[in-house]
Design a protein around this motif. Structure first.
Motif, PDB file in Angstrom:
ATOM      1  N   ILE A  50      62.214  69.069 -58.960  1.00 42.55           N
ATOM      2  CA  ILE A  50      61.824  69.490 -57.580  1.00 42.55           C
ATOM      3  C   ILE A  50      62.978  69.443 -56.984  1.00 42.55           C
ATOM      4  O   ILE A  50      63.926  68.241 -56.621  1.00 42.55           O
ATOM      5  N   MET A  51      63.774  70.594 -56.444  1.00 38.61           N
ATOM      6  CA  MET A  51      64.777  70.435 -54.987  1.00 38.61           C
ATOM      7  C   MET A  51      64.422  69.774 -53.654  1.00 38.61           C
ATOM      8  O   MET A  51      63.351  71.016 -53.425  1.00 38.61           O
ATOM      9  N   ALA A  52      65.100  69.223 -52.960  1.00 41.91           N
ATOM     10  CA  ALA A  52      64.517  68.696 -51.418  1.00 41.91           C
ATOM     11  C   ALA A  52      65.393  68.322 -50.092  1.00 41.91           C
ATOM     12  O   ALA A  52      66.851  68.958 -51.006  1.00 41.91           O
ATOM     13  N   TRP A  53      65.662  69.198 -49.521  1.00 41.52           N
ATOM     14  CA  TRP A  53      65.837  68.855 -48.042  1.00 41.52           C
ATOM     15  C   TRP A  53      65.512  67.695 -46.893  1.00 41.52           C
ATOM     16  O   TRP A  53      64.578  67.627 -46.922  1.00 41.52           O
ATOM     17  N   PHE A  54      66.634  66.562 -47.621  1.00 42.63           N
ATOM     18  CA  PHE A  54      65.937  65.620 -45.861  1.00 42.63           C
ATOM     19  C   PHE A  54      66.941  65.825 -45.497  1.00 42.63           C
ATOM     20  O   PHE A  54      67.919  66.734 -45.639  1.00 42.63           O
ATOM     21  N   ARG A  55      67.003  64.797 -43.676  1.00 42.79           N
ATOM     22  CA  ARG A  55      67.537  65.029 -42.673  1.00 42.79           C
ATOM     23  C   ARG A  55      67.875  63.441 -42.387  1.00 42.79           C
ATOM     24  O   ARG A  55      67.092  62.688 -41.910  1.00 42.79           O
ATOM     25  N   GLN A  56      69.130  63.519 -41.580  1.00 44.54           N
ATOM     26  CA  GLN A  56      68.781  61.942 -40.778  1.00 44.54           C
ATOM     27  C   GLN A  56      70.025  62.240 -39.625  1.00 44.54           C
ATOM     28  O   GLN A  56      70.709  62.163 -39.700  1.00 44.54           O
ATOM     29  N   ALA A  57      68.716  61.674 -38.887  1.00 43.24           N
ATOM     30  CA  ALA A  57      69.949  61.729 -36.953  1.00 43.24           C
ATOM     31  C   ALA A  57      70.216  60.443 -36.833  1.00 43.24           C
ATOM     32  O   ALA A  57      69.723  59.142 -37.711  1.00 43.24           O
ATOM     33  N   PRO A  58      70.660  60.509 -35.848  1.00 44.36           N
ATOM     34  CA  PRO A  58      71.729  58.948 -35.666  1.00 44.36           C
ATOM     35  C   PRO A  58      70.571  58.173 -35.471  1.00 44.36           C
ATOM     36  O   PRO A  58      69.865  58.096 -34.729  1.00 44.36           O
ATOM     37  N   GLY A  59      70.210  56.689 -35.954  1.00 44.79           N
ATOM     38  CA  GLY A  59      69.870  55.420 -35.729  1.00 44.79           C
ATOM     39  C   GLY A  59      68.816  55.595 -36.226  1.00 44.79           C
ATOM     40  O   GLY A  59      67.265  54.822 -36.412  1.00 44.79           O
ATOM     41  N   LYS A  60      68.396  56.831 -36.768  1.00 45.29           N
ATOM     42  CA  LYS A  60      66.904  56.954 -37.822  1.00 45.29           C
ATOM     43  C   LYS A  60      66.701  57.023 -39.024  1.00 45.29           C
ATOM     44  O   LYS A  60      67.950  57.430 -39.914  1.00 45.29           O
ATOM     45  N   GLU A  61      65.571  57.013 -39.842  1.00 50.62           N
ATOM     46  CA  GLU A  61      66.151  57.443 -41.344  1.00 50.62           C
ATOM     47  C   GLU A  61      65.644  58.500 -41.671  1.00 50.62           C
ATOM     48  O   GLU A  61      65.286  59.259 -40.814  1.00 50.62           O
ATOM     49  N   PHE A  98      62.197  63.566 -44.673  1.00 49.36           N
ATOM     50  CA  PHE A  98      61.512  64.938 -45.610  1.00 49.36           C
ATOM     51  C   PHE A  98      61.733  66.163 -44.750  1.00 49.36           C
ATOM     52  O   PHE A  98      60.437  66.312 -44.236  1.00 49.36           O
ATOM     53  N   VAL A  99      61.918  67.091 -45.174  1.00 52.10           N
ATOM     54  CA  VAL A  99      62.243  68.634 -44.792  1.00 52.10           C
ATOM     55  C   VAL A  99      61.325  69.049 -44.890  1.00 52.10           C
ATOM     56  O   VAL A  99      60.579  69.864 -44.853  1.00 52.10           O
ATOM     57  N   GLY A 100      61.477  69.457 -46.827  1.00 48.29           N
ATOM     58  CA  GLY A 100      60.963  69.979 -47.284  1.00 48.29           C
ATOM     59  C   GLY A 100      61.533  70.351 -48.680  1.00 48.29           C
ATOM     60  O   GLY A 100      62.007  69.660 -49.354  1.00 48.29           O
ATOM     61  N   GLY A 101      60.603  70.788 -49.962  1.00 44.25           N
ATOM     62  CA  GLY A 101      61.100  71.743 -51.276  1.00 44.25           C
ATOM     63  C   GLY A 101      60.026  72.449 -51.349  1.00 44.25           C
ATOM     64  O   GLY A 101      59.809  73.010 -51.614  1.00 44.25           O
ATOM     65  N   ILE A 102      60.719  72.397 -52.941  1.00 45.01           N
ATOM     66  CA  ILE A 102      60.829  74.028 -53.701  1.00 45.01           C
ATOM     67  C   ILE A 102      60.834  73.711 -55.059  1.00 45.01           C
ATOM     68  O   ILE A 102      61.539  72.812 -55.754  1.00 45.01           O
ATOM     69  N   ARG A 103      59.751  73.821 -55.787  1.00 51.15           N
ATOM     70  CA  ARG A 103      59.645  73.419 -57.487  1.00 51.15           C
ATOM     71  C   ARG A 103      60.458  74.419 -57.907  1.00 51.15           C
ATOM     72  O   ARG A 103      60.156  76.099 -57.818  1.00 51.15           O
ATOM     73  N   ASP A 117      65.834  68.449 -31.240  1.00 52.52           N
ATOM     74  CA  ASP A 117      65.799  67.347 -32.464  1.00 52.52           C
ATOM     75  C   ASP A 117      65.996  68.041 -33.898  1.00 52.52           C
ATOM     76  O   ASP A 117      65.607  67.217 -34.625  1.00 52.52           O
ATOM     77  N   ASP A 118      66.762  69.002 -34.405  1.00 55.55           N
ATOM     78  CA  ASP A 118      66.624  69.269 -35.602  1.00 55.55           C
ATOM     79  C   ASP A 118      68.091  68.554 -35.830  1.00 55.55           C
ATOM     80  O   ASP A 118      68.601  69.186 -36.930  1.00 55.55           O
ATOM     81  N   THR A 119      68.338  68.695 -34.867  1.00 58.37           N
ATOM     82  CA  THR A 119      69.827  67.720 -35.081  1.00 58.37           C
ATOM     83  C   THR A 119      69.894  66.638 -35.727  1.00 58.37           C
ATOM     84  O   THR A 119      69.521  65.710 -35.689  1.00 58.37           O
ATOM     85  N   ALA A 120      70.831  66.745 -36.822  1.00 66.23           N
ATOM     86  CA  ALA A 120      71.021  65.869 -38.218  1.00 66.23           C
ATOM     87  C   ALA A 120      71.824  66.311 -39.436  1.00 66.23           C
ATOM     88  O   ALA A 120      72.561  67.076 -39.387  1.00 66.23           O
ATOM     89  N   VAL A 121      72.301  64.892 -39.780  1.00 65.14           N
ATOM     90  CA  VAL A 121      73.218  66.174 -41.793  1.00 65.14           C
ATOM     91  C   VAL A 121      71.732  65.598 -41.798  1.00 65.14           C
ATOM     92  O   VAL A 121      70.435  64.794 -42.510  1.00 65.14           O
ATOM     93  N   TYR A 122      72.404  67.504 -42.650  1.00 65.89           N
ATOM     94  CA  TYR A 122      70.937  67.560 -44.207  1.00 65.89           C
ATOM     95  C   TYR A 122      71.195  67.663 -45.372  1.00 65.89           C
ATOM     96  O   TYR A 122      72.477  67.718 -45.847  1.00 65.89           O
ATOM     97  N   TYR A 123      70.973  66.975 -45.935  1.00 62.88           N
ATOM     98  CA  TYR A 123      71.004  66.397 -47.254  1.00 62.88           C
ATOM     99  C   TYR A 123      70.231  67.534 -48.397  1.00 62.88           C
ATOM    100  O   TYR A 123      69.436  67.309 -47.734  1.00 62.88           O
ATOM    101  N   CYS A 124      70.950  67.606 -49.574  1.00 63.30           N
ATOM    102  CA  CYS A 124      69.597  67.976 -50.585  1.00 63.30           C
ATOM    103  C   CYS A 124      69.859  67.101 -51.047  1.00 63.30           C
ATOM    104  O   CYS A 124      70.900  66.394 -51.932  1.00 63.30           O
ATOM    105  N   ALA A 125      68.743  67.815 -52.307  1.00 65.31           N
ATOM    106  CA  ALA A 125      68.611  66.233 -52.769  1.00 65.31           C
ATOM    107  C   ALA A 125      67.446  66.548 -54.406  1.00 65.31           C
ATOM    108  O   ALA A 125      66.638  67.499 -54.003  1.00 65.31           O
TER     109      ALA A 125
END
Length: 126
Positions: A32-43, A46-51, A88-96
């Motif tokens: 499963i490939m997923a996208w996560f995001r992290q805004a300043p000061g927040k944990e 999970f944004v979404g994932g795809i199998r 509110d979507d402002t963040a660093v976006y990561y794939c994993a």
């Protein structure tokens, strides 16, 4: 170790669209490939994932109907199409990648994912 490289971030206005890309060095059908995001000061969240094998997708409620995840098997690339962006979507976006996923749905816990990209910044101004 799987290498993931995100691209496509930037600064946009509210209501605009962006498409993020994540190039993956290797894939397996059960991953499963997923996208996560992290805004300043927040944990990191999970944004979404795809199998990979069947394109089954999962999304956080905050992005349902606005974000779409897709994958190109020939290019070993996962995409995150983001429409109607909000500040509110402002963040660093990561794939994993989750190499040992449970059956369904995708795990929303960051610690379940084995490898991560370096992240790409998305900034949405009002």
């Amino acid at each position: 170790q799987v290498q993931l490289v995100e691209s496509g971030g930037g600064q946009v206005q509210a209501g605009d669209s962006l498409r993020l890309s994540c190039a993956v060095s290797d894939t397996r059908s059960n991953w499963i490939m997923a996208w996560f995001r992290q805004a300043p000061g927040k944990e990191r969240e999970f944004v979404g994932g795809i199998r990979w094998r069947d394109n089954r997708q999962w999304y956080d409620d905050s992005v349902k109907g606005r974000f779409t995840i897709s994958r190109d098997a020939f290019k070993n690339t996962v995409y995150l199409q983001m429409n109607n962006l909000k500040p509110d979507d402002t963040a660093v976006y990561y794939c994993a990648v989750d190499q040992l996923p449970r059956a369904a749905p995708a795990d929303v816990r960051a610690e379940s994912y084995d490898d991560w990209g370096q992240g790409t910044q998305v900034t949405v101004s009002s």
